[in-house]
Design an enzyme around this catalytic site. Structure first.
Site, mmCIF file in Angstrom:
data_model
loop_
_atom_site.group_PDB
_atom_site.id
_atom_site.type_symbol
_atom_site.label_atom_id
_atom_site.label_comp_id
_atom_site.label_asym_id
_atom_site.label_seq_id
_atom_site.Cartn_x
_atom_site.Cartn_y
_atom_site.Cartn_z
ATOM 1 N N PHE A 45 0.508 -1.131 0.018
ATOM 2 C CA PHE A 45 0.040 -0.025 -0.174
ATOM 3 C C PHE A 45 1.009 0.876 -0.019
ATOM 4 C CE2 PHE A 45 -2.609 3.460 1.757
ATOM 5 C CZ PHE A 45 -3.422 3.072 0.829
ATOM 6 N N GLU A 83 -5.939 -3.249 -3.360
ATOM 7 C CA GLU A 83 -5.149 -3.153 -1.945
ATOM 8 C C GLU A 83 -5.531 -3.033 -0.106
ATOM 9 O OE1 GLU A 83 -1.976 -5.121 -0.853
ATOM 10 O OE2 GLU A 83 -1.686 -4.556 -2.815
ATOM 11 N N GLU A 90 -7.541 -10.405 3.647
ATOM 12 C CA GLU A 90 -6.209 -11.017 5.166
ATOM 13 C C GLU A 90 -5.846 -11.307 5.994
ATOM 14 O OE1 GLU A 90 -2.249 -9.542 2.845
ATOM 15 O OE2 GLU A 90 -2.949 -10.836 1.130
ATOM 16 N N GLU A 99 -3.203 -21.106 11.930
ATOM 17 C CA GLU A 99 -2.218 -23.250 11.119
ATOM 18 C C GLU A 99 -3.313 -22.627 9.840
ATOM 19 O OE1 GLU A 99 -6.890 -22.599 12.234
ATOM 20 O OE2 GLU A 99 -4.751 -22.502 13.419
#
Length: 136
Positions: A45, A83, A90, A99
């Site tokens: 970004f 973005e 995310e 995990e």
């Protein structure tokens, strides 16, 4: 508007949802600013912001009309928006758990693909505009 179970917001769960008018706008602006600050912590970004510092003013010179300049600028802003959305995905995936999981990988890959497509679109728009402006 009548209160129904679908549109009733329990203030105990989230008192922020009860805000109205200017108070709501001011709080939303603060949250948006916090989101931009969080996005700034992402190297991709930051790189796109630096690129925007160059391309946004350049759009005024490359575009041969206000519409062309707006499209050039919008393509740059679109990359930054995608973005930020990818970063949000995310972050949510990482919050769920560290995990490895196939669905987590899929979500992150799709977000990354969205960024790639926005970058390709931006590059195509800019290449076409530059070609029209300087090659003719």
């Amino acid at each position: 508007m009548e209160s129904t179970p679908e549109n009733h917001i329990d203030p105990a769960v989230n008192p922020q949802k009860q805000r109205r008018g200017l108070s709501r706008i001011l709080h939303a602006t603060r949250y948006s600013w916090a989101g931009l600050q969080a996005g700034w912590n992402e190297p991709a970004f930051r790189q796109e912001c630096v690129l925007a510092l160059v391309l946004l003013p350049a759009s005024l010179f490359v575009g041969q009309s206000w519409v062309e300049s707006a499209v050039l600028a919008a393509s740059v802003i679109a990359v930054m928006v995608v973005e930020l959305l990818n970063t949000a995905v995310e972050s949510v995936v990482d919050r769920v758990g560290p995990e490895w999981h196939q669905l987590s990988k899929r979500a992150k890959d799709i977000g990354s693909a969205a960024v790639l497509l926005s970058l390709l679109l931006c590059a195509a728009i800019w290449c076409a505009a530059l070609w029209q402006r300087f090659a003719v």
